[in-house]
Design a protein around this motif. Sequence first.
Motif, PDB file in Angstrom:
ATOM      1  N   GLY A 166       0.820  -1.216   0.000  1.00  0.00           N
ATOM      2  CA  GLY A 166       0.000   0.000   0.000  1.00  0.00           C
ATOM      3  C   GLY A 166       0.844   1.253   0.000  1.00  0.00           C
ATOM      4  O   GLY A 166       0.530   2.242  -0.670  1.00  0.00           O
ATOM      5  N   LYS A 167       1.946   1.240   0.755  1.00  0.00           N
ATOM      6  CA  LYS A 167       2.864   2.382   0.780  1.00  0.00           C
ATOM      7  C   LYS A 167       3.461   2.634  -0.613  1.00  0.00           C
ATOM      8  O   LYS A 167       3.594   3.786  -1.049  1.00  0.00           O
ATOM      9  N   LEU A 168       3.820   1.550  -1.309  1.00  0.00           N
ATOM     10  CA  LEU A 168       4.375   1.692  -2.656  1.00  0.00           C
ATOM     11  C   LEU A 168       3.340   2.265  -3.615  1.00  0.00           C
ATOM     12  O   LEU A 168       3.652   3.150  -4.430  1.00  0.00           O
ATOM     13  N   ALA A 169       2.100   1.778  -3.527  1.00  0.00           N
ATOM     14  CA  ALA A 169       1.037   2.303  -4.391  1.00  0.00           C
ATOM     15  C   ALA A 169       0.786   3.778  -4.106  1.00  0.00           C
ATOM     16  O   ALA A 169       0.534   4.568  -5.023  1.00  0.00           O
ATOM     17  N   ALA A 170       0.869   4.164  -2.833  1.00  0.00           N
ATOM     18  CA  ALA A 170       0.684   5.568  -2.460  1.00  0.00           C
ATOM     19  C   ALA A 170       1.843   6.428  -2.947  1.00  0.00           C
ATOM     20  O   ALA A 170       1.645   7.526  -3.488  1.00  0.00           O
ATOM     21  N   PHE A 171       3.077   5.912  -2.771  1.00  0.00           N
ATOM     22  CA  PHE A 171       4.263   6.678  -3.142  1.00  0.00           C
ATOM     23  C   PHE A 171       4.329   6.910  -4.652  1.00  0.00           C
ATOM     24  O   PHE A 171       4.667   8.005  -5.106  1.00  0.00           O
ATOM     25  N   TYR A 172       4.010   5.886  -5.436  1.00  0.00           N
ATOM     26  CA  TYR A 172       4.092   5.996  -6.895  1.00  0.00           C
ATOM     27  C   TYR A 172       2.744   6.379  -7.496  1.00  0.00           C
ATOM     28  O   TYR A 172       2.286   5.801  -8.470  1.00  0.00           O
ATOM     29  N   SER A 173       2.109   7.374  -6.883  1.00  0.00           N
ATOM     30  CA  SER A 173       0.836   7.883  -7.387  1.00  0.00           C
ATOM     31  C   SER A 173       0.870   9.403  -7.427  1.00  0.00           C
ATOM     32  O   SER A 173       1.809  10.034  -6.939  1.00  0.00           O
ATOM     33  N   LYS A 174      -0.164   9.970  -8.002  1.00  0.00           N
ATOM     34  CA  LYS A 174      -0.264  11.425  -8.088  1.00  0.00           C
ATOM     35  C   LYS A 174      -0.359  12.056  -6.704  1.00  0.00           C
ATOM     36  O   LYS A 174       0.007  13.216  -6.505  1.00  0.00           O
TER      37      LYS A 174
END
Length: 580
Positions: free
Chosen positions: A521-529
Motif C-alpha cells: 500500500g505504501k508503494l502504491a501511495a508513493f508511486y501515485s499522483k
Amino acid sequence: MALDGITIANIVTELRSSLLGGRIAKIAQPEADELLLTIKTSGGQKRLYASASASLPLVYLTGENKPSPFTAPNFCMLLRKHIANGRIISIIQPSLERIIVLEIEHLDELGDLCRKKLILEIMGKHSNIIFCDANNRILDSIKHVPAQMSSVREVLPGRTYFIPDTMHKADPLTVSEDDFAALLTEKPTALSKALYTSMTGISPVAAQEICYLAGLDSDLPPSELSEDLMTHLYRQFTLFLDQVRQEDFHPAIYNRNNEPYEFSSVPLTHLTGCSHQDYRTISEVLSSYYAVKNRITRIRQKSADLRHIVQTALERNRKKYDLQARQLQDTQKRETYKVYGELLQTYGYQADPESKELEALNYYTNEMIRIPLDPTKTPLENSKRYFEKYNKLKRTYEALSRLIVETKDEIIYLESISNALDIARTEDDLAEVKEELTQSGYVRRKFTKKKETFKSLPLHYRSSDGYDIYVGKNNFQNEELTFSFASGNDWWFHAKKVPGSHVIVKSNGEELPDRVFEEAGKLAAFYSKNNGSPKVEVDYVEKKHVKKVKGQKPGFVIYHTNYSLIADTDISMLQEISES
C-alpha cells in the motif's frame, strides 16, 4: 546540501592522508571551470577533481579520468609551467571557511626551490580556483573577477589574494561563549538561521542539528533564550564541533524514500524520517550523491519536451472539460421546456389572445406554474417552440454526456503519463513513455529503418517478509504487470481514484502477512499522483478480479469487491532490487 565548512574539513583530512608528499604528475582542465590533478603518492596514483561551477562546486578524490580538450586552456598551461612535478607539502583550511589551500613546492627555471599556492574556493556562485605565489600574489585564476563584477574583491593576476569577510562571521572553532551569545542575540531571526549566518562554515542543516541536540525549537528567536539556555546551547555547539577538531568524521548519505536527501560528515540525528548509508570516505559520498542527483537532473532535462507536450494537452483538455461542464449545466432546462410544451397542449385553449403568460396546473407536481408565451404565436405554436427547445437541449445533453466522459478519461490518462514522467529513472523509461504518446497521437512518429527497442523494466522491491513486489513505471508496464506477469492469486494495489502505478505482490499461492499489505500500500501511495499527501487511500484486490476495459487506453482497468487501506508514502523500510 552544498558543501559546508564541516564537509570541507572532512575533505581536507582525507586529502592530507592521501596526498601529502605526493607529486603532481598531470594537470588537466576538462571543462572551463574544472581541474583534474593526477598525483603520484607512496600509496599509488590519486586523482583530485575540483570544480568551480557556480551551480555545482565540488572537490573530491576520484578514480575516474575525464577527456581533456585538444588545446589546453591558458590557466592549465600556466599550472603545468609552474607546478608540474611539484610536491604537495601542506593542505589547510583557513578557519572553517569553504576554502582549501594546497601549498606546492617546486623548482623554478633556475633550479631554485619555490613555493606556490593553489586555492580552491567552494562558495556557490562565487566558487573559484586561484593560483598564487608564496606572498599571496595572484598569478592567475580559473575565473577572472574584475571590479565591474565584484566591488568586494578583484581576482585578477597581480592582485593580492585575501578572503573577503563580507558577512562578519565568527570562527566557530574559537568563538567564546560571550561572543557566541552576543552574535546570536543581535540577530532578529530564527535560532537556526542566526547560527548559520553568524558562524563560518555552518550550513542550515548543521544549524538544525545543533538546535535538535540542544532540545531547542529552531524557529525560536535567540533573544528569547534565557542565560542558562544560551549556555546549554553553546555547550552543545562546542560538543558538536569537537567532532571537527578531533577529525571524528562519519561520512554518510541520508535517503528519504530511497532517494538521496542529504549528505553529511557528521551524524544528523534530526533527520528522523531518513535512512542513512555510511561510507568509508567523504569522496565516495560526494561521488555517489552527485552521481544520483545528476542522473535525476539529466532525466528531468531530457523529459522536458515530453512534459511540455503532456502539460499543454492537459491544459487544453481541462479547459474543454470546464466548457463542456458549463454547457451541460445549461441543458438542465430541457425538462422544464418539455413540461411547458405538454401543458400548453393540454391547457392552451385557456390562454387569452396576445397573452404573455399562462397560469396552469402542473399535473406532475400538482402545483400552479406560469408559462411564458410569445404573444405573436398561438398556444400550439408556443408548445411547438418549447418542444423544439427541449429536443435541441436533449440532443446537446446526450452528446455532451458522452463527450465529457471522454474528456475526463483523457485528463486521467494524461495525468497518468505525467506521473510516469515523474517516476522515470532512465532514458529507456522516457523512450517507453514517448512511444505511448506516439501511439496516442500526441507525438508524431519519425519514420526510421531502426526498430525501437526498450530495456525498461518495472521497479522491483522485496518486502520485510521476503515477498516480491513489482511497480509499473508507466502504462505499458502497468498493463504488462497486471495482465501478463501476475497470476490470479497475486494481489493488485492502486491508489484510489487517482493516476498511479499498478503494484503487484507475488503471493506464491500463500496467505500474505498483514505487513506485506501495508508495505505494498505504501508503494502504491508513493508511486501515485498523491505522493505528497501524508495519507493516501489505496484499493487492493486479488488480480483475478481486475478486468481490462475493451477499447480503453493502456493501464485502464475496472475491479469490484475490492478492499481499501490508508497508507503513508514512507517506503524507506523496503529493499529495492536492482534491475537486471
